[in-house]
Design an enzyme around this catalytic site. Structure first.
Site, PDB file in Angstrom:
ATOM      1  N   LYS A  70      66.100  85.352   6.834  1.00  0.00           N
ATOM      2  CA  LYS A  70      65.349  84.492   5.920  1.00  0.00           C
ATOM      3  C   LYS A  70      65.747  84.761   4.466  1.00  0.00           C
ATOM      4  O   LYS A  70      65.926  83.834   3.676  1.00  0.00           O
ATOM      5  CB  LYS A  70      63.839  84.699   6.119  1.00  0.00           C
ATOM      6  CG  LYS A  70      63.330  84.125   7.440  1.00  0.00           C
ATOM      7  CD  LYS A  70      61.915  84.569   7.779  1.00  0.00           C
ATOM      8  CE  LYS A  70      61.495  84.053   9.158  1.00  0.00           C
ATOM      9  NZ  LYS A  70      60.153  84.483   9.579  1.00  0.00           N
ATOM     10  N   GLN A  97      55.670  88.787   7.568  1.00  0.00           N
ATOM     11  CA  GLN A  97      56.296  88.706   8.894  1.00  0.00           C
ATOM     12  C   GLN A  97      55.337  89.231   9.959  1.00  0.00           C
ATOM     13  O   GLN A  97      54.762  90.314   9.818  1.00  0.00           O
ATOM     14  CB  GLN A  97      57.617  89.495   8.895  1.00  0.00           C
ATOM     15  CG  GLN A  97      58.409  89.376  10.184  1.00  0.00           C
ATOM     16  CD  GLN A  97      58.907  87.953  10.469  1.00  0.00           C
ATOM     17  OE1 GLN A  97      59.170  87.172   9.557  1.00  0.00           O
ATOM     18  NE2 GLN A  97      59.027  87.608  11.737  1.00  0.00           N
ATOM     19  N   ASP A 130      54.086  79.708   5.362  1.00  0.00           N
ATOM     20  CA  ASP A 130      54.153  79.786   6.826  1.00  0.00           C
ATOM     21  C   ASP A 130      53.100  78.890   7.465  1.00  0.00           C
ATOM     22  O   ASP A 130      53.113  78.663   8.677  1.00  0.00           O
ATOM     23  CB  ASP A 130      53.916  81.230   7.290  1.00  0.00           C
ATOM     24  CG  ASP A 130      55.175  81.903   7.788  1.00  0.00           C
ATOM     25  OD1 ASP A 130      56.028  81.196   8.361  1.00  0.00           O
ATOM     26  OD2 ASP A 130      55.293  83.126   7.603  1.00  0.00           O
TER      27      ASP A 130
HETATM   28  N1  GUN Z   1      56.964  85.957  13.656  1.00  0.00           N
HETATM   29  C1  GUN Z   1      57.537  85.135  14.557  1.00  0.00           C
HETATM   30  N2  GUN Z   1      57.706  83.911  14.017  1.00  0.00           N
HETATM   31  C2  GUN Z   1      57.229  83.971  12.753  1.00  0.00           C
HETATM   32  C3  GUN Z   1      57.151  83.030  11.698  1.00  0.00           C
HETATM   33  O1  GUN Z   1      57.521  81.858  11.811  1.00  0.00           O
HETATM   34  N3  GUN Z   1      56.606  83.490  10.551  1.00  0.00           N
HETATM   35  C4  GUN Z   1      56.161  84.763  10.409  1.00  0.00           C
HETATM   36  N4  GUN Z   1      55.620  85.107   9.248  1.00  0.00           N
HETATM   37  N5  GUN Z   1      56.222  85.663  11.366  1.00  0.00           N
HETATM   38  C5  GUN Z   1      56.772  85.266  12.531  1.00  0.00           C
END
Ligand code: GUN
Length: 296
Positions: free
Chosen positions: A53, A97, A120
């Site tokens: 990311k 995350q 998110d």
């Molecule tokens: N863990 C697995 N997928 C995601 C996501 O799309 N965003 C976040 N913040 N954590 C994750």
């Protein structure tokens, strides 16, 4: 029939090129979209996702700032880090995350985020707005899947979509968005999960099957009808001594056999994954512009 590939990598590239023009326009006005990333603990998969990311942010000319905390971090330490991102004017979007090492903290941590920076789409305000069909930051994986289908020319309206998995991150928001009235929605949705009786009876009736169960071989060839569209959200590590890292990634779908029966299928990797990251960039740019726009 051998399925055509739903090429997430190509669609993501196309979307990132569109975003680059927006980033250039924002930069011209002195605004550099910024993402704050919080990683708690040392879950290897989370580290890989976060690195991907941040790299994508850099490639697109976004600012990103990472805070890493040990798995032993207290709830207050995590909330302090979120608070600092909330106050930081260079940060337009915040990514915490998941999963956190202590999953019981997740609701508190997500609620501590400024909803206007919740790129998110996990804050209850954004979840509620999305359910109501109001402008909101949409969760990246569900939104990415809708974009991938739409940009590949696959119509959702009127289709019977079977979603496997009821997670807060993927399955449930997907079912909400797909069933919503209006563009990008209008599907008839069946949401299957671990307590579903006879999963195959549902998937065999689907025009589109979306597997987000987190378990390899959840979807086998005898579970889909000829010509179905199959989207694989799974990202499972399986040991492979011949692979450079000692493991390889496989999805939730038995790819080799299902591709002989489906009309379209996403590969793993290179399907949903690149779309998830792209939608995070999309939401961060939108946050820098002043907020989310209307429909998916
Ligand atoms: N863990 C697995 N997928 C995601 C996501 O799309 N965003 C976040 N913040 N954590 C994750």
């Amino acid at each position: 029939m051998t399925a055509r590939l739903l090429d997430g990598k190509a669609v993501a590239q196309q979307m990132r090129a569109e975003l680059a023009a927006e980033v250039a326009a924002l930069r011209g006005r002195g605004v550099v979209p910024g993402l704050g990333v919080l990683l708690v603990g040392d879950n290897p998969a989370s580290r890989v996702y976060v690195t991907a990311k941040e790299r994508a942010c850099g490639d697109l000319g976004l600012y990103s700032s990472e805070v890493r905390l040990p798995a032993s971090a207290s709830r207050d330490q995590i909330l302090d880090a979120v608070g600092a991102f909330n106050r930081d004017e260079r940060i337009h979007g915040i990514l915490v995350q998941l999963p956190l090492p202590d999953a019981s903290m997740e609701p508190h941590v997500l609620e501590a985020m400024n909803p206007a920076k919740d790129v998110d789409g996990f804050h209850p305000v954004n979840v509620g707005k999305a359910v109501l069909g109001l402008p909101a930051f949409l969760p990246c994986t569900p939104h990415g899947i809708l974009q991938l289908l739409r940009r590949s020319g696959i119509s959702i309206a009127g289709a019977h979509v079977v979603v496997i998995g009821r997670s807060r991150i993927v399955g449930r928001p997907l079912a909400t968005l797909l069933s919503q009235k209006g563009e990008g929605g209008n599907a008839t949705v069946t949401l299957c999960h671990t307590a579903t009786r006879d999963l195959a009876a549902h998937t065999r009736r689907a025009d589109i099957v979306i597997a987000a169960a987190g378990r390899p071989d959840t979807v086998r060839a005898d579970m889909i009808r000829e010509g179905a569209v199959v989207v694989d959200v799974g990202m499972n590590r399986v040991p492979d001594p011949s692979a450079p890292r000692g493991y390889r990634l496989i999805g939730d779908v038995a790819f080799d056999e299902v591709r002989e029966k489906a009309a379209w299928i996403t590969p793993v990797p290179g399907g949903v994954g690149p779309m998830t990251i792209t939608m995070l960039l999309f939401n961060t740019v939108a946050a820098a512009r002043g907020g989310p726009s209307g429909s998916p």
